[in-house]
Scaffold this motif. Structure first.
Motif, PDB file in Angstrom:
ATOM      1  N   PHE A  95      56.593  22.412  29.291  1.00 36.27           N
ATOM      2  CA  PHE A  95      56.826  23.189  30.501  1.00 36.27           C
ATOM      3  C   PHE A  95      56.432  22.326  31.693  1.00 36.27           C
ATOM      4  O   PHE A  95      55.449  21.611  31.604  1.00 36.27           O
ATOM      5  CB  PHE A  95      56.001  24.493  30.493  1.00 36.27           C
ATOM      6  N   PRO A  96      57.161  22.344  32.812  1.00 34.37           N
ATOM      7  CA  PRO A  96      58.382  23.115  33.041  1.00 34.37           C
ATOM      8  C   PRO A  96      59.554  22.612  32.199  1.00 34.37           C
ATOM      9  O   PRO A  96      59.490  21.531  31.621  1.00 34.37           O
ATOM     10  CB  PRO A  96      58.646  22.891  34.539  1.00 34.37           C
TER      11      PRO A  96
ATOM     12  N   TYR B 226      42.784  26.786  33.498  1.00 36.68           N
ATOM     13  CA  TYR B 226      42.398  25.373  33.427  1.00 36.68           C
ATOM     14  C   TYR B 226      41.787  24.927  34.748  1.00 36.68           C
ATOM     15  O   TYR B 226      40.809  24.186  34.790  1.00 36.68           O
ATOM     16  CB  TYR B 226      43.632  24.520  33.111  1.00 36.68           C
TER      17      TYR B 226
ATOM     18  N   ALA C 199      46.486  28.747  40.401  1.00 33.74           N
ATOM     19  CA  ALA C 199      45.810  28.277  39.189  1.00 33.74           C
ATOM     20  C   ALA C 199      46.757  27.502  38.296  1.00 33.74           C
ATOM     21  O   ALA C 199      47.982  27.621  38.406  1.00 33.74           O
ATOM     22  CB  ALA C 199      45.246  29.473  38.414  1.00 33.74           C
ATOM     23  N   ILE C 200      46.163  26.699  37.431  1.00 29.53           N
ATOM     24  CA  ILE C 200      46.878  26.156  36.280  1.00 29.53           C
ATOM     25  C   ILE C 200      46.408  26.978  35.087  1.00 29.53           C
ATOM     26  O   ILE C 200      45.206  27.052  34.813  1.00 29.53           O
ATOM     27  CB  ILE C 200      46.552  24.670  36.047  1.00 29.53           C
TER      28      ILE C 200
ATOM     29  N   HIS D  61      51.168  24.311  29.878  1.00 33.33           N
ATOM     30  CA  HIS D  61      50.478  24.590  31.140  1.00 33.33           C
ATOM     31  C   HIS D  61      51.495  25.032  32.178  1.00 33.33           C
ATOM     32  O   HIS D  61      52.589  24.481  32.252  1.00 33.33           O
ATOM     33  CB  HIS D  61      49.779  23.338  31.663  1.00 33.33           C
ATOM     34  N   MET D  62      51.120  25.998  32.994  1.00 37.97           N
ATOM     35  CA  MET D  62      51.982  26.355  34.118  1.00 37.97           C
ATOM     36  C   MET D  62      51.154  26.732  35.352  1.00 37.97           C
ATOM     37  O   MET D  62      50.017  27.178  35.239  1.00 37.97           O
ATOM     38  CB  MET D  62      52.936  27.501  33.745  1.00 37.97           C
ATOM     39  N   LEU D  63      51.740  26.468  36.511  1.00 35.41           N
ATOM     40  CA  LEU D  63      51.131  26.960  37.747  1.00 35.41           C
ATOM     41  C   LEU D  63      51.411  28.457  37.848  1.00 35.41           C
ATOM     42  O   LEU D  63      52.450  28.937  37.385  1.00 35.41           O
ATOM     43  CB  LEU D  63      51.740  26.267  38.961  1.00 35.41           C
ATOM     44  N   ALA D  64      50.482  29.189  38.435  1.00 33.76           N
ATOM     45  CA  ALA D  64      50.669  30.626  38.630  1.00 33.76           C
ATOM     46  C   ALA D  64      49.632  31.116  39.620  1.00 33.76           C
ATOM     47  O   ALA D  64      48.696  30.388  39.971  1.00 33.76           O
ATOM     48  CB  ALA D  64      50.515  31.374  37.310  1.00 33.76           C
ATOM     49  N   ASN D  65      49.796  32.341  40.064  1.00 34.04           N
ATOM     50  CA  ASN D  65      48.792  32.981  40.901  1.00 34.04           C
ATOM     51  C   ASN D  65      47.972  33.941  40.048  1.00 34.04           C
ATOM     52  O   ASN D  65      48.495  34.581  39.150  1.00 34.04           O
ATOM     53  CB  ASN D  65      49.464  33.729  42.048  1.00 34.04           C
TER      54      ASN D  65
ATOM     55  N   PHE E 276      58.916  25.199  40.062  1.00 30.76           N
ATOM     56  CA  PHE E 276      57.744  25.818  39.442  1.00 30.76           C
ATOM     57  C   PHE E 276      56.457  25.464  40.187  1.00 30.76           C
ATOM     58  O   PHE E 276      55.374  25.494  39.633  1.00 30.76           O
ATOM     59  CB  PHE E 276      57.677  25.441  37.956  1.00 30.76           C
ATOM     60  N   THR E 277      56.612  25.073  41.442  1.00 33.15           N
ATOM     61  CA  THR E 277      55.482  24.731  42.301  1.00 33.15           C
ATOM     62  C   THR E 277      55.495  25.610  43.556  1.00 33.15           C
ATOM     63  O   THR E 277      54.560  26.359  43.815  1.00 33.15           O
ATOM     64  CB  THR E 277      55.554  23.244  42.707  1.00 33.15           C
TER      65      THR E 277
ATOM     66  N   PHE F 133      54.834  29.495  43.682  1.00 29.52           N
ATOM     67  CA  PHE F 133      53.465  30.009  43.566  1.00 29.52           C
ATOM     68  C   PHE F 133      52.616  29.681  44.800  1.00 29.52           C
ATOM     69  O   PHE F 133      51.397  29.806  44.772  1.00 29.52           O
ATOM     70  CB  PHE F 133      52.809  29.458  42.299  1.00 29.52           C
TER      71      PHE F 133
ATOM     72  N   LEU G 214      43.610  21.331  42.900  1.00 27.12           N
ATOM     73  CA  LEU G 214      43.530  21.782  41.508  1.00 27.12           C
ATOM     74  C   LEU G 214      42.888  20.711  40.625  1.00 27.12           C
ATOM     75  O   LEU G 214      42.177  21.020  39.665  1.00 27.12           O
ATOM     76  CB  LEU G 214      44.927  22.141  40.986  1.00 27.12           C
TER      77      LEU G 214
ATOM     78  N   ARG H 205      38.668  21.126  39.139  1.00 31.48           N
ATOM     79  CA  ARG H 205      38.306  20.973  37.726  1.00 31.48           C
ATOM     80  C   ARG H 205      37.163  19.951  37.591  1.00 31.48           C
ATOM     81  O   ARG H 205      36.236  20.127  36.803  1.00 31.48           O
ATOM     82  CB  ARG H 205      39.538  20.532  36.940  1.00 31.48           C
TER      83      ARG H 205
ATOM     84  N   VAL I 191      55.778  18.451  40.524  1.00 32.95           N
ATOM     85  CA  VAL I 191      56.718  19.189  39.687  1.00 32.95           C
ATOM     86  C   VAL I 191      55.962  19.838  38.531  1.00 32.95           C
ATOM     87  O   VAL I 191      56.077  21.047  38.300  1.00 32.95           O
ATOM     88  CB  VAL I 191      57.836  18.269  39.154  1.00 32.95           C
ATOM     89  N   ASP I 192      55.160  19.051  37.818  1.00 32.29           N
ATOM     90  CA  ASP I 192      54.343  19.565  36.723  1.00 32.29           C
ATOM     91  C   ASP I 192      52.973  19.980  37.254  1.00 32.29           C
ATOM     92  O   ASP I 192      52.519  19.474  38.282  1.00 32.29           O
ATOM     93  CB  ASP I 192      54.135  18.480  35.659  1.00 32.29           C
ATOM     94  N   PRO I 193      52.279  20.878  36.542  1.00 31.52           N
ATOM     95  CA  PRO I 193      50.905  21.191  36.945  1.00 31.52           C
ATOM     96  C   PRO I 193      50.037  19.930  36.854  1.00 31.52           C
ATOM     97  O   PRO I 193      50.113  19.212  35.861  1.00 31.52           O
ATOM     98  CB  PRO I 193      50.451  22.226  35.904  1.00 31.52           C
ATOM     99  N   PRO I 194      49.237  19.642  37.891  1.00 32.99           N
ATOM    100  CA  PRO I 194      48.416  18.432  37.882  1.00 32.99           C
ATOM    101  C   PRO I 194      47.115  18.643  37.109  1.00 32.99           C
ATOM    102  O   PRO I 194      46.176  19.256  37.614  1.00 32.99           O
ATOM    103  CB  PRO I 194      48.150  18.187  39.367  1.00 32.99           C
ATOM    104  N   LEU I 195      47.081  18.154  35.882  1.00 32.19           N
ATOM    105  CA  LEU I 195      45.891  18.330  35.046  1.00 32.19           C
ATOM    106  C   LEU I 195      44.870  17.240  35.365  1.00 32.19           C
ATOM    107  O   LEU I 195      45.219  16.053  35.381  1.00 32.19           O
ATOM    108  CB  LEU I 195      46.260  18.245  33.561  1.00 32.19           C
TER     109      LEU I 195
END
Ligand SMILES: [Zn+2]
Lengths: 133, 390
Positions: A36-37, A62, A82-83, A91-95, B137-138, B141, B151, B155, B253-257
């Motif tokens: 994902f995405p 996360y 949040a992640i 993993h996804m971004l969301a509120n 997907f960014t 939200f 983010l 962490r 684009v992707d969630p930054p871990l």
């Protein structure tokens, strides 16, 4: 919440499912890799054959931050970005909604909820959950 | 600090001319005029006529010309010169420098201008457009550039229990250097203590306004040429010794871990030091990409100067000023300026000033080797260059 989604042929199914309050994610038909995405091909084995799978909609925070300045004027602040690590491993971004911003902490369990945003799109967001599994 | 060159660096190129226009939060002149000013002044600084330029890496802000990439060819037409090499790296900064040095070393061209800038960018009520990429997907939200970086940092603070006041201390030290640097967007704004930084509005946790980089206006340009040609230039040449680039994912684009972002730079510094024939302990000044103050600490960890979780302590103990680590001596992106895709180019220019020994303020005494870097954690890409006195 933010800008409405602008789906394309890869992502269209995600938003259609969201409209039915169903959270789905891509899973590779060949190697079972979940990602994902969504992308045109599986990033692990490059298979073009992948399918949408249903998520149980449960996960763990996360990282979470409280946003006090929104990127565009018509978004109400503060809100929690949040992640979320879904139990299925992606993993996804969301509120995070339905709680004081300070209550949304890293490591907490969350469950999907749904929110209708501009142009009638339904967007997944999450609420804190007592569920520990 | 002297260094022993273990093997000759493969790149045979040097930066010979630099210029930054007056930076500002809002400049009411066309960007193309600002960039033209910067190019002309950088060429004059080098003592090189535009007829010698045969390579360009610069976005074309218009008006007129093409809207197609690369814009560098529009610049060739505007400057009235035929070109042998063009580039349109995104972002500018280190990738443009490395591409230009490689093109010159390989003989594709002789002399390259790298330039960029922006003006008239402000939109009432919204953050600048390039800081809120419309990725599916960014953006939906409510995420945007500082939030993506936040983010990652959040962490880190959670895992290591690090002290946010030390991040504020880093911002204060860098912004204080900017407050005395002529030409900085926030010249005269400061000096700052950590408490001042923490008293500024919270934008997105854990970042206060003054811990985040600017989105400002102005232009920047520099000239790169062969080592042979560099010998006859007006100013002391600064050699491009090595570099490294890492692209983990497309940014925002992707969630930054954090776990994916934390090591950004480890591979690049290994490649760059091997190419340059130097060790990390030889670097005299650090022009680090300060998208936010925490990123400065993360980079010292990833580059191998201290252990993970110790970056804030490391910087605060050694000091950011010219007597210490000499970090972002122009005030950095926090105070000197940030020019969108050309923000990272400012890092190259300040590294050159330090190595020439003519920085107007915060000069690191006897600086021989400098590190310049671009992007980091929240962007999921990173790059760096090592420059040295020729
Ligand atoms: Zn696969």
């Amino acid at each position: 919440m933010g800008v409405e989604p602008n789906p394309n042929w890869v992502t269209k199914a995600f938003w259609e499912a969201a409209g039915q309050r169903s959270l789905i994610y891509p899973c590779c038909d060949r190697c079972d890799n979940r990602f994902f995405p969504p992308r045109p091909a599986c990033p692990k084995c490059l298979s073009l054959q992948w399918s949408w799978k249903d998520s149980a909609g449960k996960g763990t925070i996360y990282s979470a931050v409280t946003v006090h300045k929104a990127p565009i004027p018509d978004m109400a602040t503060p809100y929690v970005l949040a992640i979320v690590t879904l139990d299925e491993g992606v993993h996804m971004l969301a509120n995070i909604v339905g709680c004081r911003p300070a209550a949304a902490q890293i490591g907490q369990r969350v469950a999907v909820n749904w929110d209708t945003c501009a142009r009638g799109y339904t967007v997944p967001n999450f609420e804190l959950s007592a569920d520990l599994s | 600090m002297s260094h022993i060159v273990k093997s000759p660096p493969p790149l045979a190129a040097a930066v010979v001319g630099i210029h930054t226009t007056q930076q500002g939060m809002s400049i009411d002149r066309p960007a193309v005029h600002l960039v033209l000013d910067a190019i002309a002044a950088a060429l004059a600084d080098a003592g090189i006529d535009k007829s010698e330029v045969d390579g360009i890496s610069a976005r074309w802000p218009g008006p007129t010309g093409t809207v197609m990439l690369p814009g560098s060819i529009d610049w060739g037409a505007q400057l009235g010169i035929p070109l042998r090499w063009v580039d349109d790296s995104y972002p500018a900064g280190v990738p443009a420098l490395m591409a230009a040095a490689a093109a010159i070393t390989s003989g594709l061209c002789n002399t390259v201008v790298v330039a960029g800038g922006q003006s008239r960018t402000r939109i009432p009520g919204a953050v600048l457009e390039y800081t809120r990429p419309d990725n599916e997907f960014t953006a939906v939200f409510g995420s945007y550039t500082p939030a993506q970086f936040a983010l990652v940092a959040q962490r880190y603070f959670h895992v290591f229990g690090a002290d946010p006041a030390k991040m504020a201390g880093i911002a204060a030290a860098i912004r204080s250097m900017g407050s005395i640097r002529p030409g900085a967007a926030l010249f005269g704004r400061g000096p700052y203590a950590a408490e001042d930084i923490m008293a500024s509005p919270m934008i997105v946790e854990p970042f206060h306004l003054l811990e985040l980089c600017l989105a400002s206006e102005g232009a920047v340009a520099y000239v790169v040429t062969s080592l042979d040609r560099a010998k006859d230039c007006a100013r002391r040449p600064v050699r491009v010794l090595g570099g490294g680039m890492e692209y983990k994912r497309q940014q925002y684009v992707d969630p930054p871990l954090y776990d994916e972002a934390k090591n950004l730079g480890a591979d690049a510094i290994a490649r760059a030091t091997a190419m340059a024939g130097v060790s990390i302990g030889d670097i005299d000044t650090f022009q680090l990409y300060d998208a936010n103050a925490w990123e400065v600490a993360r980079q010292f960890e990833a580059l191998g100067y201290c252990a993970e979780g110790e970056g804030l302590d490391f910087v605060m103990e050694r000091g950011a000023g010219p007597e210490g680590l000499a970090i972002n001596t122009d005030g950095g992106l926090l105070s000197f300026g940030h020019l969108g895709s050309s923000g990272p180019t400012l890092k190259i220019v300040e590294a050159v000033r330090q190595l020439r020994g003519d920085a107007p303020t915060s000069q690191r005494e006897g600086a021989e080797l400098a590190l310049a870097t671009g992007a980091g954690g929240g962007a999921l890409y990173y790059n760096l260059a090592i420059l040295g006195r020729a």
